[in-house]
Motif scaffolding. Structure first.
Motif, PDB file in Angstrom:
ATOM      1  N   MET A 154      -1.088   5.489 -10.786  1.00  0.00           N
ATOM      2  CA  MET A 154      -0.936   6.757 -10.067  1.00  0.00           C
ATOM      3  C   MET A 154      -0.082   6.574  -8.819  1.00  0.00           C
ATOM      4  N   GLN A 155       0.011   5.349  -8.347  1.00  0.00           N
ATOM      5  CA  GLN A 155       0.827   5.083  -7.160  1.00  0.00           C
ATOM      6  C   GLN A 155       1.882   4.051  -7.514  1.00  0.00           C
ATOM      7  N   ASP A 156       2.731   4.400  -8.498  1.00  0.00           N
ATOM      8  CA  ASP A 156       3.780   3.457  -8.885  1.00  0.00           C
ATOM      9  C   ASP A 156       4.765   3.335  -7.725  1.00  0.00           C
ATOM     10  N   THR A 157       5.273   2.144  -7.516  1.00  0.00           N
ATOM     11  CA  THR A 157       6.130   1.938  -6.340  1.00  0.00           C
ATOM     12  C   THR A 157       7.227   0.925  -6.607  1.00  0.00           C
ATOM     13  N   PHE A 158       7.774   0.369  -5.555  1.00  0.00           N
ATOM     14  CA  PHE A 158       8.904  -0.532  -5.650  1.00  0.00           C
ATOM     15  C   PHE A 158       8.399  -1.946  -5.329  1.00  0.00           C
ATOM     16  N   TYR A 159       8.668  -2.869  -6.232  1.00  0.00           N
ATOM     17  CA  TYR A 159       8.211  -4.251  -6.025  1.00  0.00           C
ATOM     18  C   TYR A 159       9.387  -5.130  -5.647  1.00  0.00           C
ATOM     19  N   ARG A 198       5.217   4.959   7.337  1.00  0.00           N
ATOM     20  CA  ARG A 198       5.913   5.292   6.085  1.00  0.00           C
ATOM     21  C   ARG A 198       5.171   4.768   4.876  1.00  0.00           C
ATOM     22  N   ALA A 199       5.325   5.480   3.747  1.00  0.00           N
ATOM     23  CA  ALA A 199       4.792   5.019   2.473  1.00  0.00           C
ATOM     24  C   ALA A 199       5.839   5.328   1.401  1.00  0.00           C
ATOM     25  N   TYR A 200       5.732   4.661   0.267  1.00  0.00           N
ATOM     26  CA  TYR A 200       6.779   4.764  -0.774  1.00  0.00           C
ATOM     27  C   TYR A 200       6.142   4.933  -2.155  1.00  0.00           C
ATOM     28  N   ARG A 201       6.720   5.814  -2.944  1.00  0.00           N
ATOM     29  CA  ARG A 201       6.255   5.966  -4.327  1.00  0.00           C
ATOM     30  C   ARG A 201       7.414   6.406  -5.201  1.00  0.00           C
ATOM     31  N   SER A 209       8.537  13.001  -1.871  1.00  0.00           N
ATOM     32  CA  SER A 209       9.740  12.236  -1.556  1.00  0.00           C
ATOM     33  C   SER A 209       9.445  10.764  -1.870  1.00  0.00           C
ATOM     34  N   PRO A 210      10.460   9.981  -2.289  1.00  0.00           N
ATOM     35  CA  PRO A 210      10.192   8.549  -2.584  1.00  0.00           C
ATOM     36  C   PRO A 210       9.748   7.790  -1.333  1.00  0.00           C
ATOM     37  N   MET A 211      10.193   8.252  -0.171  1.00  0.00           N
ATOM     38  CA  MET A 211       9.734   7.672   1.099  1.00  0.00           C
ATOM     39  C   MET A 211       9.135   8.835   1.884  1.00  0.00           C
ATOM     40  N   PHE A 212       7.905   8.688   2.307  1.00  0.00           N
ATOM     41  CA  PHE A 212       7.254   9.780   3.033  1.00  0.00           C
ATOM     42  C   PHE A 212       6.359   9.168   4.106  1.00  0.00           C
TER      43      PHE A 212
END
Ligand code: FA5
Length: 360
Positions: A154-159, A198-201, A209-212
């Protein structure tokens, strides 16, 4: 007067009478140039007797030097006069107003971040910070989201490539909740912190937004219960939206790191396009998630759940800015469009406080 004396006084008179550099140059060529009158006379020295040359040679050289010096002197005189004239005619207008400089503005996210920080500071909360590139362990595992748990999806992100799981920070944090872990590992109760950041998804549409930005709150102490959570959210919303008559609704929810978990909505009226009236109408706007800190998370961070309990919540900061300042699309925040910034930006930070400011 000898022929040379005559030539000299004639040339010197013309040099003195010359009014510009061009006239002087013409005179120089006429007298001293390759075919000039003095140069021609110098050429005759070879054809006269040595006795005559002894007398005529120095006389001719004297003539040449006198004319060259006079030309140089007059040239300097003309240069000085020209400079003088320029200095007299040119004036600097010191009353000219300066060119307007581009005036920057305070971004609505910065404004809202300062507002939220000031309101919580009034309630006795400190600010805790964590990095954007986070340990997988803090972002997920210590928050009771083990590897392969469906909540990770549910919280896919950038690795980050190459980051060794558990040893190196390897994930762009998906929420500000890992700061809960960092705070509890570093500090024992009582804990009362907020953490804006900031958080990223992997998200992108008008409200994602991908960065929020989120603001996290964490309170851990003896005897903390849901009533404290409700009171804190209510007081915060009243101060933030600058309205006393707000109505909040709590819905049961699920977050692996809180038990029980609740999501909060605010009553509002959105019947007029472009306007949101809080505390009236029959519409509800989601603020964010919350809950009592899961005892597993407390003990995982070295805090005894038999002695301490806590609550936490995490609200979307960009969403709060959109609600308060009627900004329809989240993407505008990060597009750096000067027109957008002029319209929604603030001339200076404007910070309301809950109890009238820290100085009181
Ligand atoms: C969380 O992120 C939890 N960490 C919140 C929490 C904290 C629960 C502490 C319990 C205790 P959620 O995924 O619902 O929850 O996100 C919270 C808020 O962040 C949302 O309500 C929304 O306002 C905002 N948000 C989430 N994703 C985005 C996005 N892509 N763009 C903008 N805002 C977002």
């Amino acid at each position: 007067m000898s022929d040379l004396g005559k030539l000299q006084s004639e040339l010197l008179a013309r040099i003195t009478a010359a009014t510009d550099e061009a006239a002087l140059e013409a005179l120089r060529v006429e007298a001293l140039g390759k075919k000039g009158s003095i140069s021609e006379l110098l050429k005759t020295l070879g054809s006269i007797s040595p006795e005559e040359r002894k007398v005529r040679g120095p006389a001719l050289n004297g003539l040449r030097d006198a004319v060259a010096d006079a030309i140089a002197g007059r040239k300097a005189q003309l240069g000085d006069a020209a400079l003088d004239a320029r200095l007299k005619s040119e004036t600097v207008d010191v009353s000219l107003p300066p060119r307007p400089t581009a005036q920057g503005s305070v971004h609505p996210i910065s404004q809202v971040l300062e507002e939220i920080t000031a309101i919580f500071a009034d309630m006795g909360f400190a600010v805790a910070e964590g990095p954007d590139v986070e340990f997988d362990d803090y972002n997920f595992t210590k928050l009771n989201i083990p590897p392969n748990h469906p909540a990770r999806q549910m919280q896919d992100t950038f690795y980050m490539s190459g980051g060794e799981v558990g040893k190196e920070a390897n994930v762009l944090r998906t929420h500000t909740s890992p700061v809960q872990v960092r705070t509890m590992l570093a500090q024992k109760p009582p804990i009362r912190v907020i953490s804006p950041g900031r958080a990223y998804r992997v998200d992108s549409d008008a409200t994602h937004s991908p960065m929020f930005h989120q603001v996290e709150a964490l309170v851990v102490d003896r005897g903390i219960h849901l009533g404290h959570l409700k009171w804190t959210i209510e007081e915060f919303c009243k101060a933030f939206f600058e309205i006393d008559a707000i109505e909040l609704r709590a819905r049961p929810s699920f977050f692996p790191f809180t038990e029980p978990s609740l999501e909060w909505d605010m009553r509002c009226d959105r019947s007029v396009p472009g306007q949101i009236k809080f505390g009236q109408g029959n519409d509800w706007l989601e603020l964010g998630g919350s809950g009592m800190v899961n005892p597993k998370v407390l003990s995982g961070c070295g805090i005894d759940p038999a002695q301490y309990s806590g609550f936490a919540f995490g609200f979307g900061l960009d969403r709060m800015a959109m609600l308060k300042y009627a900004i329809p699309d989240i993407r505008g925040f990060f597009e750096s469009d000067i027109r957008w910034l002029k319209h929604y930006g603030f001339a200076a930070l404007d910070i309301p406080t809950l109890y009238g400011g820290l100085s009181k």
